[in-house]
Design an enzyme around this catalytic site. Structure first.
Site, short mmCIF file in Angstrom:
data_model
loop_
_atom_site.label_atom_id
_atom_site.label_comp_id
_atom_site.label_asym_id
_atom_site.label_seq_id
_atom_site.Cartn_x
_atom_site.Cartn_y
_atom_site.Cartn_z
N SER A 43 -5.85 3.73 4.45
CA SER A 43 -5.29 2.82 3.45
C SER A 43 -6.38 2.12 2.66
O SER A 43 -6.31 0.91 2.39
CB SER A 43 -4.36 1.79 4.09
N LYS A 85 3.10 6.68 5.08
CA LYS A 85 2.22 5.59 4.66
C LYS A 85 2.74 4.23 5.09
O LYS A 85 3.93 3.94 4.99
CB LYS A 85 2.07 5.61 3.13
N LYS A 121 0.12 3.82 -2.65
CA LYS A 121 -0.89 4.88 -2.56
C LYS A 121 -0.29 6.28 -2.45
O LYS A 121 -0.99 7.27 -2.63
CB LYS A 121 -1.83 4.58 -1.39
N SER A 167 0.79 -1.23 0.00
CA SER A 167 0.00 0.00 0.00
C SER A 167 0.82 1.28 0.00
O SER A 167 0.26 2.37 -0.07
CB SER A 167 -0.95 0.02 1.20
#
Length: 367
Positions: free
Chosen positions: A118, A223, A66, A63
């Site tokens: 997320s 993140k 992202k 993720s």
């Protein structure tokens, strides 16, 4: 011979200037033992690498994908545009916000859901709202990654679930993050711990699942990520001595503590030194004709770099040996400044002409 004057000669004149303090003996790089397969610490502005463990290998990114999804959305999207949640978005597996089919959510809210929760559902909705579909959005991601200089990255989705053609390197991921950090709204989003829906007129509240914001006082994002192939991942921006440093940790079962360890390492080992100020005359070239005209070279930005006391640093000024046809105009890019650490180039910036010159003659070889 006249034609030769009109050509750019590929050889260079190099001026070496010592940066104080200099340690004459090369210091051995200190090993930092961390529980991570891949990691990097990168100074956000200069792009100088401060720590590296397998940082250039191709790996899954989960993720942390992202970050690029948000970057592309902020570049190409209308933040106030409402995007309808499709069945594909509402039905995606993995980490989700919980958007329902046919809900109308603004792009701005979707980016908050993407980065704080997320949300894979937010990622699909953003892709469909901007690129038409996942494939179209992935094309935008890959095109933009090439524009910002990523060499070892390919995107196949906006969420980062495992797939064979979806990969990056820790170094490329740090570059993406540094680019995103140039956008104030991105920084506002990723450093938010809790968002009240009333503040932005959103449909729901958002709580940030990135624990590093609570565990590391100087952290300001960015993140988390996890998949079976990628393992546990974390990209973090930290303020170190007033400068932004990106720490990327991939495939680490102890990502929180590893990030703290790298942060402490950089804090201990590096100081920031201002080498030149914006507008400083760095060097000059002398035209070998009757007038012996000089053209001064300057830097158009402050040069502030992280340096270690146990390493040797040099500044190398690279100047062309002839002038391009048409002469030199004020503010033309002319030569470059390169900083070497233990004889390895770590930073390069173009220099500009402070003066104009119409001569096509050879530049005088003055050291």
């Amino acid at each position: 011979m006249k034609k030769l004057y009109m050509k750019v000669i590929s050889s260079f004149i190099c001026l070496i200037i010592m940066i104080s303090p200099i340690i004459t003996a090369k210091a051995q790089a200190e090993e930092l033992n961390i529980n991570a397969m891949y990691a990097i610490a990168l100074d956000s502005k200069s792009k100088v690498v401060l720590y590296n463990k397998n940082a250039y290998m191709l790996v899954p990114m989960a993720s942390t994908t992202k970050i690029m999804t948000a970057l592309v959305a902020l570049k190409y999207g209308d933040l106030d545009k409402k995007i309808e949640i499709s069945s594909k978005s509402a039905g995606i597996h993995g980490s989700t916000v919980g958007y329902k089919k046919n809900e109308q959510i603004t792009l701005k809210e979707l980016i908050f859901g993407l980065m704080l929760r997320s949300g894979n559902d937010a990622a699909i909705a953003i892709a469909e709202g901007i690129g038409g579909d996942v494939e179209g959005f992935a094309k935008l991601m890959n095109e933009y990654s090439a524009q910002i200089g990523l060499c070892n990255t390919h995107f196949q989705s906006p969420h980062g679930l495992d797939s064979d053609e979806h990969y990056t390197s820790a170094y490329d991921l740090a570059l993406v993050t540094a680019k995103a950090r140039e956008i104030p709204l991105f920084n506002e989003i990723v450093q938010s711990k809790d968002v009240d829906k009333k503040t932005y007129g959103f449909t729901r509240d958002y709580h940030n699942i990135n624990k590093i914001l609570w565990q590391l006082p100087n952290a300001s994002g960015v993140k988390t990520g996890f998949t079976g192939k990628a393992g546990k991942c974390l990209v973090t921006s930290v303020n170190i001595k007033g400068n932004d440093v990106i720490i990327v940790v991939l495939n680490s079962s102890d990502r929180w503590n590893v990030t703290k360890k790298i942060n402490d390492y950089v804090q201990k080992k590096y100081e920031y030194k201002k080498l030149f100020s914006k507008g400083d005359i760095v060097s000059e070239i002398t035209i070998c004709d009757k007038s012996s005209e000089k053209v001064r070279l300057y830097t158009d930005e402050d040069i502030i770099l992280p340096v270690r006391s146990d390493a040797s640093y040099h500044v190398q000024i690279v100047k062309p040996k002839s002038v391009i046809k048409g002469g030199i105009k004020k503010d033309d890019k002319l030569g470059s400044l390169c900083v070497l650490k233990d004889n390895e180039a770590i930073y390069t910036i173009s220099l500009k002409a402070k003066d104009s010159c119409k001569s096509h003659k050879f530049i005088k070889n003055i050291y």
